[in-house]
Scaffold this motif. Structure first.
Motif, PDB file in Angstrom:
ATOM      1  N   ALA A 307       0.832  -1.202   0.000  1.00 40.30           N
ATOM      2  CA  ALA A 307       0.000   0.000   0.000  1.00 40.30           C
ATOM      3  C   ALA A 307       0.869   1.256   0.000  1.00 40.30           C
ATOM      4  O   ALA A 307       1.900   1.321   0.673  1.00 40.30           O
ATOM      5  CB  ALA A 307      -0.921   0.006   1.215  1.00 40.30           C
ATOM      6  N   GLY A 308       0.442   2.246  -0.770  1.00 37.74           N
ATOM      7  CA  GLY A 308       1.154   3.504  -0.810  1.00 37.74           C
ATOM      8  C   GLY A 308       0.851   4.364   0.416  1.00 37.74           C
ATOM      9  O   GLY A 308       0.037   3.998   1.272  1.00 37.74           O
ATOM     10  N   GLN A 309       1.476   5.520   0.479  1.00 32.50           N
ATOM     11  CA  GLN A 309       1.333   6.388   1.650  1.00 32.50           C
ATOM     12  C   GLN A 309      -0.113   6.859   1.832  1.00 32.50           C
ATOM     13  O   GLN A 309      -0.626   6.862   2.951  1.00 32.50           O
ATOM     14  CB  GLN A 309       2.264   7.596   1.511  1.00 32.50           C
ATOM     15  N   ILE A 314      -5.227   6.458   5.008  1.00 30.62           N
ATOM     16  CA  ILE A 314      -6.667   6.205   5.088  1.00 30.62           C
ATOM     17  C   ILE A 314      -6.960   5.050   6.041  1.00 30.62           C
ATOM     18  O   ILE A 314      -7.873   5.118   6.871  1.00 30.62           O
ATOM     19  CB  ILE A 314      -7.225   5.907   3.679  1.00 30.62           C
ATOM     20  N   VAL A 315      -6.162   3.994   5.944  1.00 33.01           N
ATOM     21  CA  VAL A 315      -6.353   2.839   6.823  1.00 33.01           C
ATOM     22  C   VAL A 315      -6.097   3.213   8.276  1.00 33.01           C
ATOM     23  O   VAL A 315      -6.866   2.835   9.183  1.00 33.01           O
ATOM     24  CB  VAL A 315      -5.441   1.673   6.386  1.00 33.01           C
ATOM     25  N   MET A 316      -5.035   3.964   8.535  1.00 31.36           N
ATOM     26  CA  MET A 316      -4.717   4.358   9.910  1.00 31.36           C
ATOM     27  C   MET A 316      -5.826   5.238  10.492  1.00 31.36           C
ATOM     28  O   MET A 316      -6.191   5.108  11.669  1.00 31.36           O
ATOM     29  CB  MET A 316      -3.378   5.097   9.941  1.00 31.36           C
ATOM     30  N   ALA A 317      -6.381   6.123   9.665  1.00 29.51           N
ATOM     31  CA  ALA A 317      -7.476   6.967  10.137  1.00 29.51           C
ATOM     32  C   ALA A 317      -8.693   6.115  10.488  1.00 29.51           C
ATOM     33  O   ALA A 317      -9.370   6.333  11.506  1.00 29.51           O
ATOM     34  CB  ALA A 317      -7.835   8.003   9.072  1.00 29.51           C
ATOM     35  N   GLY A 318      -8.972   5.124   9.653  1.00 28.20           N
ATOM     36  CA  GLY A 318     -10.097   4.235   9.931  1.00 28.20           C
ATOM     37  C   GLY A 318      -9.897   3.430  11.195  1.00 28.20           C
ATOM     38  O   GLY A 318     -10.828   3.272  12.007  1.00 28.20           O
TER      39      GLY A 318
END
Length: 619
Positions: A307-309, A314-318
């Motif tokens: 996965a790119g930055q 987005i994943v970390m925010a979720g």
């Protein structure tokens, strides 16, 4: 002797409607390569439309005219569905059309409920064919004899159409090589529409002719769906003679099974299918599927990359939102997110098989439900604590997948998919009928978490950790050498073998690994609900996972998770309405048409267009 003859005649009569419906499905698949889940819905429509016509058309003339009109009306409905729903997605990724047909099922179910109501309707007796005839002292309904006589005429008419007319020549040519037919100037779009009309009309006829034997109800579509797929697969996909032989074989065996082995009736046709496919891998009259002949694969798949930055942010925010949810949300929201997380892990395990391995499993619920039952049985009979049960559940599910995979991986394509369905149904029938041990239809109850995890919030965090951890493990495996070997076996088995990769061994390991991950989801599910019932092993549960994988995007690693979260979240809101199936079906069809790459794939493309994500970022 009279008893055996009467039973055979009953089986032949039952085969009449089954052959009509199955032959329509076989024609549609043979030309368009669509695995039409909605074919049972057209059968149900045929029964309801036939009932309505029979209420206003009197006498024998009215009865048989009603049957013919039912086929015509259902065929016209099929044209509308093909033009508005399927034609826009013919160039979508392979098998993506089955998501659209699933949406059609939901729409037709609620439309039938709206028009004809929830009560079952009884079809009228066929005028002039009431009563029975005794053959060697055994009673045989006159209408059964009429159906036995009618079926050869239908089969002959199909044979004449396919072999003696220009349309039939084009249909046969398209079955063998539809790209060449298009290159010769034939309008493929209208050819597909015509074949879809004929297939749906046959399904409508099948629904109408069975009215005097069983009436019409809202469960007809799913009740016949398994049988027609079994018949088509046993006969050979795309083979009309095969469909007829298989319909007779299954119907006669079922009739004798009811009398001599009543406990086997739920699984008997699947046992027959397993035996046939082991010795005839492509059905009795089928032909070997050529890799890539399905077409409709969409644009070439992008190489798998970490996965790119942007995607990671987005994943970390979720994840951060999920972590703080108990602080701002109520317990109901925590339960909902727990259910979604469990289902996402289940869907992600299937996506691992389907997306990376190209292995389309129609029976993945066997490992989800298998893990759930393994945990429940351990708690019920051995007093196993939750912690140990959650460890043993994926082991049991993985072992089941390894056993099933050893047989299923001998086949490819739709035949592989149907064999996985057969084994799943065999497991379901075992659980359903072994009531003394599994609880049968009453299920197993009082399966609760350990005291430390009994609180809603604690179990919410436990589920998040295991589900997110399982999804990360699946994603990490996709980026490992094993994941690339699995993809190599999918894309070109010969080249992969030439480089020293044992493709069957890699696929077998992947099958067991995916089954174990589904088992983790099943183990969590049983402790979240406190119970488990056989419906978690049914076809519908497998199809749920299959639908969300395609809906999310089979060519993206996040497809299963995104599709699962989107569909389960939408269902939680939409099911509050009376005709929620209609709304959900229309929503699914809308997504299929506007997002042929799936939700995740389409969102990624949009993000690339507006500059939020670089093309090399992997989602």
């Amino acid at each position: 002797m009279g008893f055996f003859i009467a039973q055979i005649l009953t089986g032949l009569a039952n085969a009449s409607a089954l052959f009509m419906v199955a032959s329509g499905l076989s024609l549609i698949f043979g030309v368009t390569r669509i695995v039409n889940f909605a074919h049972g819905s057209f059968y149900m429509l045929g029964a309801y439309v036939g009932y309505s016509f029979m209420q206003v058309l009197p006498g024998a003339w009215g009865f048989w005219t009603s049957i013919l009109l039912s086929g015509l009306v259902v065929g016209l409905i099929g044209i509308v569905v093909e033009i508005l729903v399927l034609r826009p997605v013919y160039k979508a990724p392979e098998l993506f059309q089955l998501v659209a047909t699933f949406g059609v099922i939901l729409v037709i179910q609620d439309l039938a409920l709206l028009v004809w109501g929830a009560d079952d309707v009884l079809g009228p007796r066929a005028p002039g064919l009431k009563g029975i005839i005794r053959i060697m002292g055994e009673p045989v309904p006159k209408y059964d004899l009429a159906l036995i006589a009618l079926t050869p005429f239908v089969a002959f008419a199909l044979w004449w159409l396919i072999t003696k007319t220009r349309t039939g020549i084009l249909v046969r040519a398209a079955t063998q090589d539809r790209e060449m037919v298009g290159a010769l100037g034939v309008n493929q779009a209208w050819l597909f529409t015509g074949v879809f009309f004929l297939g749906c009309a046959l399904a409508g006829l099948g629904g109408a002719v069975q009215l005097p034997k069983g009436g019409a109800d809202l469960l007809m579509d799913f009740n016949i769906l398994s049988a027609i797929f079994v018949v088509v697969v046993i006969g050979g996909m795309g083979s009309l003679p095969g469909a007829y032989v298989a319909a007779v074989l299954i119907s006669v065996i079922n009739v004798f099974g009811v009398n001599y082995l009543p406990q086997s009736t739920l699984a008997l046709m699947f046992v027959v299918m397993v035996v046939v496919l082991i010795f005839r891998p492509f059905g009795l009259f089928g032909r070997e599927e050529v890799a890539g002949e399905h077409g409709q694969v969409g644009e070439p798949e992008r190489p798998i990359k970490p996965a790119g930055q942007t995607a990671r942010m987005i994943v970390m925010a979720g994840l951060a939102i999920l972590a703080v949810l108990p602080l701002v949300g109520d317990s109901f929201l925590q339960v909902l997110i727990t259910d979604i997380a469990i289902f996402c892990l289940f869907a992600a395990s299937l996506h691992f098989l389907l997306g990376l391995g190209g292995l389309v499993s129609f029976g993945h619920a066997a490992y989800f439900g298998g893990g759930a039952y393994a945990a429940a049985l351990l708690v019920t009979y051995a007093g196993t604590p939750m912690e140990l049960a959650l460890i043993l559940a994926p082991l049991a599910a993985g072992l089941t997948a390894i056993i099933f995979g050893w047989v299923c991986l001998r086949l490819t394509g739709v035949y592989f998919a149907m064999l996985t369905l057969a084994f799943a149904q065999l497991l379901w029938s075992l659980v359903f009928q072994w009531g003394a041990f599994t609880g049968g239809d009453d299920g197993l109850v009082d399966i609760w978490p350990s005291e430390w995890a009994s609180g809603t919030t604690t179990f919410y965090y436990l589920s998040l950790v295991l589900c997110i951890g399982g999804i990360i493990m699946l994603r990490h495996t996709a980026h490992s050498p094993f994941g690339y070997a699995l993809r190599g076996a999918r894309d070109s088995a010969r080249q992969a073998e030439a480089t020293g990769i044992n493709t069957k061994h890699v696929q077998w390991v992947a099958f067991g690994f995916a089954g174990a991950m589904a088992g983790i989801a099943g183990g969590l599910f049983v402790f979240s609900k406190g119970s488990i019932f056989p419906n978690e092993l049914e076809i519908a549960r497998s199809f749920d996972a299959l639908i969300v994988v395609f809906l999310g995007g089979v060519k993206t690693l996040a497809g299963g998770v995104v599709g699962g979260a989107a569909l389960e979240g939408a269902k939680d809101y939409i099911t509050r309405f009376e005709y929620w199936r209609l709304l959900l079906g229309l929503l699914i069809i809308f997504v299929v048409i506007v997002a042929p790459d799936g939700i995740a794939g389409t969102l990624r493309k949009w993000a690339e267009k507006i500059g939020l994500m670089k093309r090399e970022d992997q989602a």
